[in-house]
Enzyme design. Sequence first.
Site, short mmCIF file in Angstrom:
data_model
loop_
_atom_site.label_atom_id
_atom_site.label_comp_id
_atom_site.label_asym_id
_atom_site.label_seq_id
_atom_site.Cartn_x
_atom_site.Cartn_y
_atom_site.Cartn_z
N HIS A 143 0.80 -1.23 0.00
CA HIS A 143 0.00 0.00 0.00
C HIS A 143 0.84 1.28 0.00
CE1 HIS A 143 -3.55 -2.32 0.11
NE2 HIS A 143 -3.72 -2.45 1.41
N HIS A 217 -9.81 2.36 0.27
CA HIS A 217 -9.78 1.24 1.22
C HIS A 217 -10.86 1.31 2.29
CE1 HIS A 217 -7.90 -2.08 3.35
NE2 HIS A 217 -6.93 -2.13 2.47
N GLU A 354 -11.55 -3.32 -3.15
CA GLU A 354 -10.58 -2.33 -3.63
C GLU A 354 -10.37 -2.52 -5.13
OE1 GLU A 354 -7.09 -3.03 -0.90
OE2 GLU A 354 -8.64 -4.20 0.07
C1 GLA Z 1 -5.40 -5.09 1.84
C2 GLA Z 1 -4.53 -6.27 1.80
C3 GLA Z 1 -4.65 -7.03 3.06
C4 GLA Z 1 -4.38 -6.15 4.25
C5 GLA Z 1 -5.29 -4.97 4.22
C6 GLA Z 1 -4.98 -3.99 5.29
O1 GLA Z 1 -6.67 -5.39 1.60
O2 GLA Z 1 -4.76 -7.11 0.71
O3 GLA Z 1 -3.77 -8.11 3.08
O4 GLA Z 1 -3.05 -5.71 4.22
O5 GLA Z 1 -5.18 -4.32 3.01
O6 GLA Z 1 -4.94 -4.57 6.55
#
Ligand code: GLA
Length: 387
Positions: A143, A217, A354
Amino acid sequence: MKKYFYFSAAALCLTLLMFFLGGCCGKVNSNQGKESKMGITKSFFGKTETGQAVDLYTLSNSKGMTVKITNYGGIVTSLTAPDKKGNFNDVVLGFDTLEKYLAGHPYFGAIVGRYGNRIAKGRFTLNGVEYKLATNNGENHLHGGINGFDKVVWQSEEIHKKNEVGLRLHYLSKDGEEGYPGNLSVVVIYTLTGNNELKIDYEAETDKATPVNLTHHSYFNLEGEDPGGSGGSNGILGHLLTIHADRFTPVDNGLIPTGELKNVQDTPMDFLTPRAIGERISLVEGGYDHNYVLNNWDGSLKLAASVSEPVSGRIMEVWTTEPGLQFYSGNFLDGTITGKSGKKYEKHYGFCLETQHFPDSPNKPNFPSTILEPGKKYTHTTVYRFR
Ligand code: GLA
């Protein structure tokens, strides 16, 4: 006596008339009072550790839907949606103070970038140069790194249009930030439409070739974030999910795609028809945290997924121009975070959808490219529609 009778009758009629008129007018007024006004209000949300001032914007439409967005991380802190009776409740996880966001959280409601999801070992090679990114998820980059777009203060500007209101956010990610090449100018526009939609338009331009993969997110719980609300939410396992994807990208133990595009048929990954999230989750190690390969991707806005929640009757659709959709079932929530309503966010209390390019694309030549070249524009539109 007769005179007195006529006088009393006239007085009674007048009183009744006044009562009737007053009642009517009162009713009209109170209805008007209840009618929601489209608009934006802005309030001070606090200061970051480095003293940057941060605001909170409340966008409202005429149907009564509201979305609260802060320019810290572009975070949606609250989003209300109507249930089957027309009652609006907050359906996203989050906090009501900046301090709680600053204290750390798993990307609640945030804009994620420069690259959403993982890049294996935080490395990739572009035009013969190997770039090393910040690693913040074991040996991997997640991220956007340690200080991703979810943790920066964005410049903000209100947008007022005839039937919709919006917030334009701008951020300049400097050459070398978190290890990425190029100065990347990013614009994210959140729009609340008159049709109960939250639309997100992303744009980015660079002065050196760089990977770009922006996403949003929010953790949704369509029964309501607040158990005192219409619901009494115990989590998202009863929500019915449909994902328009015949294939997904299987992952290794570090949640890095193996590179394969696998058919969902006869696997618990199959959401081609509505299925409860909890129905087969025990068959998926760790829970759902996978990228789906959306059908018939051509860059136009298409329906990617729908979620319906049987208790409240809420329905959310996700439309996107992107080729992928990360379905994350809130597996890492563990009750240690207490949200805005005082509710402990236990495992599977919220889910994320997402919209994105596939994880680790910079190292997977068979995945659609995420490289933005100078002179070109990155664009991405996603709509979360509530009905
Ligand atoms: C995304 C990732 C997950 C996790 C979340 C945040 O969705 O795919 O593995 O890292 O973000 O906790």
